[in-house]
Design an enzyme around this catalytic site. Structure first.
Site, PDB file in Angstrom:
ATOM      1  N   LYS A 120       0.708  -1.126   0.008  1.00  0.00           N
ATOM      2  CA  LYS A 120       0.006   0.061   0.048  1.00  0.00           C
ATOM      3  C   LYS A 120       0.823   1.251   0.071  1.00  0.00           C
ATOM      4  O   LYS A 120       0.532   2.165  -0.668  1.00  0.00           O
ATOM      5  CB  LYS A 120      -0.888   0.031   1.276  1.00  0.00           C
ATOM      6  CG  LYS A 120      -1.971  -1.147   1.148  1.00  0.00           C
ATOM      7  CD  LYS A 120      -3.229  -0.988   1.974  1.00  0.00           C
ATOM      8  CE  LYS A 120      -3.986  -1.969   1.983  1.00  0.00           C
ATOM      9  NZ  LYS A 120      -5.206  -2.327   2.086  1.00  0.00           N
ATOM     10  N   GLU A 292      -6.175   1.603  -3.276  1.00  0.00           N
ATOM     11  CA  GLU A 292      -5.170   0.524  -3.696  1.00  0.00           C
ATOM     12  C   GLU A 292      -5.489  -0.048  -4.968  1.00  0.00           C
ATOM     13  O   GLU A 292      -6.648   0.067  -5.621  1.00  0.00           O
ATOM     14  CB  GLU A 292      -5.083  -0.570  -2.759  1.00  0.00           C
ATOM     15  CG  GLU A 292      -6.371  -1.303  -2.564  1.00  0.00           C
ATOM     16  CD  GLU A 292      -6.422  -2.588  -1.658  1.00  0.00           C
ATOM     17  OE1 GLU A 292      -5.129  -2.846  -1.336  1.00  0.00           O
ATOM     18  OE2 GLU A 292      -7.277  -3.200  -1.392  1.00  0.00           O
ATOM     19  N   PHE A 352     -22.786 -12.411  12.916  1.00  0.00           N
ATOM     20  CA  PHE A 352     -22.207 -12.752  11.602  1.00  0.00           C
ATOM     21  C   PHE A 352     -21.053 -13.774  11.921  1.00  0.00           C
ATOM     22  O   PHE A 352     -20.071 -13.718  11.134  1.00  0.00           O
ATOM     23  CB  PHE A 352     -21.626 -11.404  10.892  1.00  0.00           C
ATOM     24  CG  PHE A 352     -22.775 -10.563  10.360  1.00  0.00           C
ATOM     25  CD1 PHE A 352     -23.506 -10.775   9.250  1.00  0.00           C
ATOM     26  CD2 PHE A 352     -23.251  -9.458  11.397  1.00  0.00           C
ATOM     27  CE1 PHE A 352     -24.498  -9.755   9.168  1.00  0.00           C
ATOM     28  CE2 PHE A 352     -24.295  -8.589  10.949  1.00  0.00           C
ATOM     29  CZ  PHE A 352     -24.951  -9.040   9.804  1.00  0.00           C
TER      30      PHE A 352
HETATM   31  P1  ADP Z   1      -8.181  -3.740   2.391  1.00  0.00           P
HETATM   32  O1  ADP Z   1      -6.982  -3.957   1.320  1.00  0.00           O
HETATM   33  O2  ADP Z   1      -7.688  -4.449   3.889  1.00  0.00           O
HETATM   34  O3  ADP Z   1      -9.554  -4.163   1.810  1.00  0.00           O
HETATM   35  P2  ADP Z   1      -8.606  -0.978   1.737  1.00  0.00           P
HETATM   36  O4  ADP Z   1      -7.585   0.055   1.676  1.00  0.00           O
HETATM   37  O5  ADP Z   1      -9.280  -1.640   0.478  1.00  0.00           O
HETATM   38  O6  ADP Z   1      -8.112  -2.102   2.704  1.00  0.00           O
HETATM   39  O7  ADP Z   1      -9.940  -0.255   2.317  1.00  0.00           O
HETATM   40  C1  ADP Z   1     -10.851  -1.074   2.803  1.00  0.00           C
HETATM   41  C2  ADP Z   1     -11.930  -0.217   3.076  1.00  0.00           C
HETATM   42  O8  ADP Z   1     -11.768   0.487   4.430  1.00  0.00           O
HETATM   43  C3  ADP Z   1     -12.593   0.731   2.266  1.00  0.00           C
HETATM   44  O9  ADP Z   1     -13.500   0.065   1.406  1.00  0.00           O
HETATM   45  C4  ADP Z   1     -13.126   1.742   3.082  1.00  0.00           C
HETATM   46  O10 ADP Z   1     -14.193   1.465   3.379  1.00  0.00           O
HETATM   47  C5  ADP Z   1     -12.353   1.709   4.080  1.00  0.00           C
HETATM   48  N1  ADP Z   1     -11.251   2.898   4.292  1.00  0.00           N
HETATM   49  C6  ADP Z   1      -9.910   2.527   3.719  1.00  0.00           C
HETATM   50  N2  ADP Z   1      -9.265   3.747   3.870  1.00  0.00           N
HETATM   51  C7  ADP Z   1     -10.077   4.690   4.076  1.00  0.00           C
HETATM   52  C8  ADP Z   1      -9.908   6.188   4.467  1.00  0.00           C
HETATM   53  N3  ADP Z   1      -8.702   6.760   4.355  1.00  0.00           N
HETATM   54  N4  ADP Z   1     -10.922   6.966   4.956  1.00  0.00           N
HETATM   55  C9  ADP Z   1     -12.084   6.250   4.974  1.00  0.00           C
HETATM   56  N5  ADP Z   1     -12.270   4.905   4.789  1.00  0.00           N
HETATM   57  C10 ADP Z   1     -11.378   3.998   4.442  1.00  0.00           C
END
Ligand code: ADP
Length: 666
Positions: A120, A292, A352
């Site tokens: 990331k 990401e 859940f």
């Molecule tokens: P992972 O790889 O663990 O799935 P992500 O970076 O894709 O993590 O984030 C997963 C979820 O977390 C996002 O869909 C969102 O709901 C929340 N999220 C991540 N970063 C942020 C942020 N900076 N602000 C608000 N919500 C976030």
């Protein structure tokens, strides 16, 4: 004649995604090889493939994740290419490189692109360089708590602490104060170390009321990259997607284009040459920030396929075979609306928790041009503790959002799962929720609408009345049949047209029923007549018919004195009686369920990891009482209220059944 793409493809995965890939291979005339572990012997993906190779014991680390075993299976069967699905080895750069080495095509992006986007922190740096807007934050690993607090204060609260190697929502914490940063920093670091063997965490701004919107991209090995519109995945539970749709109800053309172009720019910087997804978080003002990039086929890809008409797996296979993309950006048209729900073996009424066991029943709406059911299990299949407990991705298509949601909601009414816990009723509740229907959603939707967890669905009055009228029709037909079979002996003396009492949750509803062609007309109290029409016959598990002309499907079963009816996510036990029988029923002593509040019960089948309290010990509400492991997850069971432990009935290492007593309180 040899296929100009590949003659044979091995699918290094299992479950629904393996089945889904096999379907496209068949369409393209490509032979398929499945791999399976001991736990998947006889599984659907293994039976659908032309050949199947056994690759070891149930644990993924000893089967689906072992690169050498997958390569050996390719060599043994002569497979020329591998589709990795999602999860498992799909974003493993070593796997992609090992296949290359062995002269086998990887149906996914080049290993360098996987690597560049795998971290990331690193991928954010690349995104920034490519002109992609990223969440304000600190792009570096953080050394300690003091540094974390300092950085968070500079960024401004609230912030999000995230594991750089993260995935699946793990190693992620929201912090709204310096104290919470200190706490969150150490717990995120620990979780990251345990889950990913990499304890680097970073901090970024937490976007309030965010929506998760992602762009599907597709590239080839000749420098072409296009975007195929977006998917919105804001309906999440603990940062995990539950409902997805395409397009998003939030984007305007301008934002869509800007996000699409940034996603393509990022993909081009890493020479992206397959299907991939660039995830963004979008603020209430439509400002969007890169989260990401997932360098694989995404779970929720079907909604994109439904509104573009493009088979993403086919495109992945074509570009892996060196073909040039035949779709141009200007040809891309988004047509209609698609929604997907993830049906999981889990128990929403118990927070859940995952559920395992045999799928004694598994039926759903038939596939059609508006329904798609991506599943890897059939009735009788086992949902084991070893893998993701997904049962199906049920998708619908409509000309607009309202139509797609209504179709999917009706399909859930036609879904019947038994033998294990499942989230179908919860999914119905989400789809029927007025806020979801309005499109005014954010990633906090579930947490805000069910702040104390999901405790079952209550139907709005008009739908409940329809259910009562349907229950009455069913009961009368059951009675008629019983009378026909058994003569008049012992049966209530009634004729249609009389009054009936339908009792639901101890409340009596008086119905005036008149016989009608193909059903009945029922008036509830002083309400308008409900015209129920159906060809339903006793014994059929589903009621299909109309109420005042509108189609209704409900799952029904006979109960003593009435009917159980499952509809719109609600499970209703309706007693249907003559007024006299209802009067007598009211005189019956009520059988009270035993008071279980004095017990700590095991919420799922599992193994006792530890018991934190002793007999005679006073406990406070919220205090940890025991830890039970199920599906490789440790669940901390806490006291619901203050009390004193009277007896401890289980010990470390005990294997407990659901509802088995762990502790007794005084
Ligand atoms: P992972 O790889 O663990 O799935 P992500 O970076 O894709 O993590 O984030 C997963 C979820 O977390 C996002 O869909 C969102 O709901 C929340 N999220 C991540 N970063 C942020 C942020 N900076 N602000 C608000 N919500 C976030």
């Amino acid at each position: 004649m040899a296929n100009k793409l590949f003659d044979k493809i091995l699918i290094a995965n299992r479950g629904e995604i393996a089945c889904r890939v096999i379907k496209t291979c068949r369409k393209l005339g490509i032979k398929t090889v499945a791999v399976y572990s001991d736990a998947d012997d006889g599984a659907l993906h293994m039976r659908m493939a032309d050949e199947a190779i056994h690759i070891g014991p149930p644990a993924a680390a000893e089967s689906y994740l072992v690169i050498e075993k997958i390569i050996a299976a390719c060599k043994q069967t002569g497979a020329q290419a591998v589709h990795p699905g999602y999860g498992f080895l799909s974003e493993n750069r070593k796997f992609a490189a090992a296949l290359k080495e062995a002269g086998i095509a990887f149906i996914g992006p080049n290993p360098d692109a996987i690597f560049a986007m795998g971290d990331k922190i690193e991928s954010k740096k690349l995104a920034k360089q490519a002109g992609v807007s990223t969440v304000p934050g600190y792009l570096g690993a953080i050394g300690g708590t003091d540094e974390a607090v300092k950085i968070a204060t500079e960024i401004g609260f609230p912030v999000m602490i995230k594991a750089s190697a993260g995935g699946g929502g793990k190693g992620m914490r929201i912090a709204r104060s310096a104290d919470e940063v200190a706490q969150g920093f150490s717990s995120a670091t620990n979780e990251a170390k345990n889950s990913f063997g990499d304890d680097r965490v970073f901090i970024e701004k937490y976007i309030e009321q965010p929506r998760h919107i992602e762009i599907q991209v597709l590239g080839d090995k000749h420098g072409n990259v296009i975007y195929l519109g977006e998917r919105e995945c804001s309906i999440q539970r603990r940062h995990q997607k539950v409902v997805e749709e395409a397009p998003s109800s939030f984007l305007d053309e301008k934002t869509r284009k800007a996000m699409g172009e940034q996603a393509v720019a990022l993909a081009k910087t890493v020479n992206y040459d397959s299907a991939g997804t660039v995830e963004f978080i979008v603020g209430p003002d439509r400002s969007f920030y890169f989260l990401e990039m997932n360098t694989r086929l995404q779970v929720e890809h079907p909604v994109t396929e439904l509104i573009t008409g493009i088979d993403l797996v086919e495109q992945m296979i074509r570009v892996a075979a060196n073909e040039t993309l035949s779709i141009k950006q200007e040809d891309m048209k988004l047509d209609g609306w698609a929604v997907e729900v993830r049906i999981y073996a889990e128990d929403p009424l118990r927070g859940f928790l995952p559920s395992t066991g045999r799928l004694a029943r598994w039926r759903t709406a038939e596939e059609s041009n508006v329904i798609r059911n991506d599943t890897g299990v059939v009735e009788g299949s086992e949902i084991s503790m070893f893998y993701d407990p997904m049962i199906s991705k049920l998708c619908s298509y409509g000309k607009d959002r309202a139509e797609a949601i209504a179709t999917l909601s009706a399909a859930l009414d036609e879904t019947w799962i038994a033998g294990i816990g499942h989230n179908v009723n919860f999914l119905s509740a989400v789809l029927d929720h007025p806020r979801f229907r309005s499109g005014n959603i954010s990633t906090n939707f579930i947490a805000e609408e069910w702040p104390n967890g999901y405790g079952g669905t209550v139907l709005p009055e008009d739908r409940q009345n329809s259910a009562l009228a349907i229950a009455t029709l069913i009961h009368i037909r059951n009675e008629l049949r019983a009378r026909h079979l058994g003569g008049k002996l012992g049966l209530p003396d009634w004729v249609p047209g009389e009054a009936w009492i339908a009792t639901l949750n101890k409340q009596d509803h008086a119905l005036t029923v008149t016989d009608a062609d193909g059903g009945l007309d029922a008036k509830i109290g002083k309400g308008k007549a409900l015209k129920v029409r159906s060809a339903w016959k006793p014994g059929e598990p589903f009621f299909r018919g109309t109420v005042n002309g509108a189609p209704v499907v409900a799952r029904v079963s006979a109960r003593p004195d009435g009917v159980r009816i499952v509809h719109g996510g609600a499970e209703l036990d309706v007693a249907v009686r003559t007024p006299r029988a209802a009067e007598l029923a009211r005189l019956m002593p009520e059988k009270l369920p035993p008071d279980m509040s004095k017990y700590l019960l095991c919420p799922m089948p599992g193994l006792v990891v530890s018991i934190a309290v002793a007999e005679g010990e006073p406990v406070k509400a919220g205090q940890a009482l025991a830890v039970v492991e199920a599906m490789k997850m440790e669940n901390v069971l806490r006291a619901e209220r203050d009390g004193t432990v009277k007896k401890v009935n289980a010990k470390k290492g005990d294997s407990l059944a659901v509802d088995q007593v762990i502790l007794e309180f005084a």
